[in-house]
Design an enzyme around this catalytic site. Structure first.
Site, mmCIF file in Angstrom:
data_model
loop_
_atom_site.group_PDB
_atom_site.id
_atom_site.type_symbol
_atom_site.label_atom_id
_atom_site.label_comp_id
_atom_site.label_asym_id
_atom_site.label_seq_id
_atom_site.Cartn_x
_atom_site.Cartn_y
_atom_site.Cartn_z
ATOM 1 N N GLY A 1 -25.789 -11.739 46.452
ATOM 2 C CA GLY A 1 -24.437 -11.697 46.991
ATOM 3 C C GLY A 1 -24.376 -10.639 48.086
ATOM 4 N N ASP A 2 -23.186 -10.367 48.598
ATOM 5 C CA ASP A 2 -23.123 -9.444 49.735
ATOM 6 C C ASP A 2 -23.614 -8.047 49.367
ATOM 7 O OD1 ASP A 2 -20.775 -9.230 48.174
ATOM 8 O OD2 ASP A 2 -19.795 -8.130 49.788
ATOM 9 N N ILE B 1 -21.419 -16.924 42.172
ATOM 10 C CA ILE B 1 -20.361 -17.815 41.699
ATOM 11 C C ILE B 1 -19.027 -17.442 42.341
ATOM 12 C CG2 ILE B 1 -21.488 -18.255 39.485
ATOM 13 C CD1 ILE B 1 -19.294 -16.462 38.190
ATOM 14 N N ASP B 2 -18.906 -16.204 42.825
ATOM 15 C CA ASP B 2 -17.633 -15.737 43.392
ATOM 16 C C ASP B 2 -17.339 -16.367 44.754
ATOM 17 O OD1 ASP B 2 -17.793 -14.050 41.186
ATOM 18 O OD2 ASP B 2 -18.618 -12.400 42.357
ATOM 19 N N ARG C 1 -14.919 -11.916 40.547
ATOM 20 C CA ARG C 1 -14.869 -10.524 41.006
ATOM 21 C C ARG C 1 -13.543 -10.278 41.721
ATOM 22 N NH1 ARG C 1 -18.994 -6.858 40.579
ATOM 23 N NH2 ARG C 1 -20.568 -8.443 40.270
ATOM 24 N N ARG D 1 -2.431 -19.086 23.921
ATOM 25 C CA ARG D 1 -3.804 -18.707 23.582
ATOM 26 C C ARG D 1 -4.582 -18.447 24.871
ATOM 27 N NH1 ARG D 1 -1.753 -18.517 19.289
ATOM 28 N NH2 ARG D 1 -2.413 -19.475 17.313
ATOM 29 N N HIS E 1 -19.380 -15.458 31.162
ATOM 30 C CA HIS E 1 -20.697 -15.797 31.707
ATOM 31 C C HIS E 1 -21.079 -17.254 31.541
ATOM 32 C CE1 HIS E 1 -20.580 -11.461 31.480
ATOM 33 N NE2 HIS E 1 -21.481 -11.458 32.433
ATOM 34 N N GLN F 1 -19.728 -19.408 33.006
ATOM 35 C CA GLN F 1 -19.646 -19.926 34.382
ATOM 36 C C GLN F 1 -20.942 -19.746 35.167
ATOM 37 O OE1 GLN F 1 -15.343 -18.565 35.835
ATOM 38 N NE2 GLN F 1 -16.113 -17.418 34.097
HETATM 39 O O1 F6P Z 1 -20.496 -11.436 40.784
HETATM 40 C C1 F6P Z 1 -20.713 -12.349 39.757
HETATM 41 C C2 F6P Z 1 -19.963 -11.944 38.517
HETATM 42 O O2 F6P Z 1 -20.194 -12.945 37.538
HETATM 43 C C3 F6P Z 1 -18.468 -11.704 38.718
HETATM 44 O O3 F6P Z 1 -17.739 -12.913 38.807
HETATM 45 C C4 F6P Z 1 -18.148 -10.863 37.505
HETATM 46 O O4 F6P Z 1 -17.023 -10.041 37.755
HETATM 47 C C5 F6P Z 1 -19.402 -10.036 37.339
HETATM 48 O O5 F6P Z 1 -20.444 -10.716 38.023
HETATM 49 C C6 F6P Z 1 -19.821 -9.830 35.905
HETATM 50 O O6 F6P Z 1 -20.894 -8.944 35.897
HETATM 51 P P1 F6P Z 1 -21.780 -8.680 34.612
HETATM 52 O O7 F6P Z 1 -22.797 -9.784 34.519
HETATM 53 O O8 F6P Z 1 -22.416 -7.361 34.894
HETATM 54 O O9 F6P Z 1 -20.885 -8.675 33.419
#
Ligand code: F6P
Length: 358
Positions: free
Chosen positions: A115-116, A140-141, A185, A274, A280, A282
């Site tokens: 990512g960036d 994924i972001d 994120r 609920r 994760h 995703q």
């Molecule tokens: O940047 C990808 C990402 O899955 C974000 O969507 C999420 O906020 C973060 O990483 C979660 O990070 P970690 O795997 O450290 O919990």
């Protein structure tokens, strides 16, 4: 002259990473006769002695690999070379050690998939070595600038949409408000895309400031019209933009907004609510066809850039084309959802509440 290029995957994993590693190694071998060295666990592999790396055998990179989630090379989002987290809690600059490790691999070029944040770190890391570097965007972001798509995003949307497809009938069966918290994120790309695809009633994203009372009003209107259930998508960074969260709720400022929202909606509407935090799930899945295609196209182009002697670039998907952009124009920037863009307008047109005044 036969060349050796390295590849590493860095930052949080996502679907499509194995497909991109495969594409790089196959292109390097078949088109250029080059050897590809896979570096293990992102930048962490460079700290090991010998370095955690292996030559990738093209004969073993069959199509089955492109179907697999995760990255067989491993990855890390904790390996910042310039501020490496040490066991005693301090941060240490270990970039020199990593560069020494990189030198032992005798590479002629390096491809980093990240990512960036990861791409910025890798660019800075390799600069003193003068090693040609090309970045491939994945997250994924989908917040990497100057590319319409990053690897992994398509799969994440598909998973979040499927989650909504599954939450809707159970919510309807029990007359409940179902809140789905998705990742992203600081960006709301997953939320707005999945919300439209999955038929959400409410989508809350960080790019559109929202108010709880507007969400409550919208849900109340649905209920008054005879709908007993509601489907709400909230991006993890959507925050609690109006009332400060009740300290008694112990509401976290980032992750956890889904739970907070469900509690608030339940008390404000007298309906049951609920929350599901998709987390994760995703990231780890068989990549969609779109992610496999994107990964393959970007991987091939990254190798070809090195073959043309081009470096310090990021491959990108733009206007239905594979292209490349200066890496320096990407790092340090982030592409969030355009609050006036087509997807937000589409959501509004469908009657989806974004929690704002419009
Ligand atoms: O940047 C990808 C990402 O899955 C974000 O969507 C999420 O906020 C973060 O990483 C979660 O990070 P970690 O795997 O450290 O919990």
């Amino acid at each position: 002259m036969a060349k050796r290029i390295g590849i590493l995957t860095s930052g949080g994993d996502c679907a499509g990473l194995n497909a991109v590693i495969r594409a790089v190694a196959l292109r390097a071998h078949h088109a250029h006769g080059w050897t590809t060295v896979g570096i293990g666990r992102g930048t962490l592999g460079l700290l090991e002695r010998p370095v955690d790396a292996e030559v990738l055998d093209p004969a073993r990179l069959d199509a089955a690999l492109a179907r697999q989630g995760g990255t067989f090379l491993g990855s890390t989002n904790r390996g910042n070379p310039f501020a490496f987290a040490m066991p005693d809690g301090t941060a240490k600059d270990r970039s020199g050690e990593m560069l020494e490790g990189l030198a032992t691999l005798r590479l002629d070029g390096l491809i980093g998939v990240g990512g960036d944040g990861s791409l910025a770190i890798l660019r800075r890391l390799v600069a003193p070595a003068g090693l040609p570097f090309v970045g491939i965007p994945k997250t994924i972001d989908n917040d990497v600038d100057l590319t319409e798509r990053a690897i992994g995003f398509s799969t994440a949307i598909a998973i979040a949409t499927e989650a909504l497809d599954r939450l809707q009938p159970t919510g309807a069966s029990h007359d409940r408000i179902m809140v789905l918290e998705v990742m992203g994120r600081d960006a709301g790309h997953i939320a707005i895309n999945a919300g439209i695809a999955g038929g959400a009633d409410v989508v809350l994203i960080p790019e559109v400031p929202w108010r709880l009372h507007r969400v409550v009003e919208h849900v109340a209107r649905l209920r008054a019209a005879g709908r007993t259930s509601a489907l709400v998508v909230v991006a993890e960074a959507a925050g609690m933009s109006d009332e400060a969260p009740d300290p008694a709720d112990d509401a976290p400022s980032h992750h956890g907004v889904g739970d907070w929202l469900a509690r608030r909606l339940a008390s404000a509407t007298q309906a049951e609510a609920r929350a599901t935090v998709l987390g994760h799930v995703q990231r780890g899945a068989m990549p969609t066809a779109e992610d496999r295609i994107l990964a393959s196209a970007l991987g091939v182009h990254a190798v070809d850039l090195l073959a043309q002697g081009k470096a310090d670039r990021m491959v990108a998907w733009w206007n239905r084309q594979v292209t490349d952009v200066p890496l320096g124009e990407v790092v340090g920037r982030s592409r969030t959802v355009d609050p006036d863009g087509a997807l937000v307008r589409t959501a509004r047109a469908l009657g989806i509440c974004l929690g704002d005044a419009v």
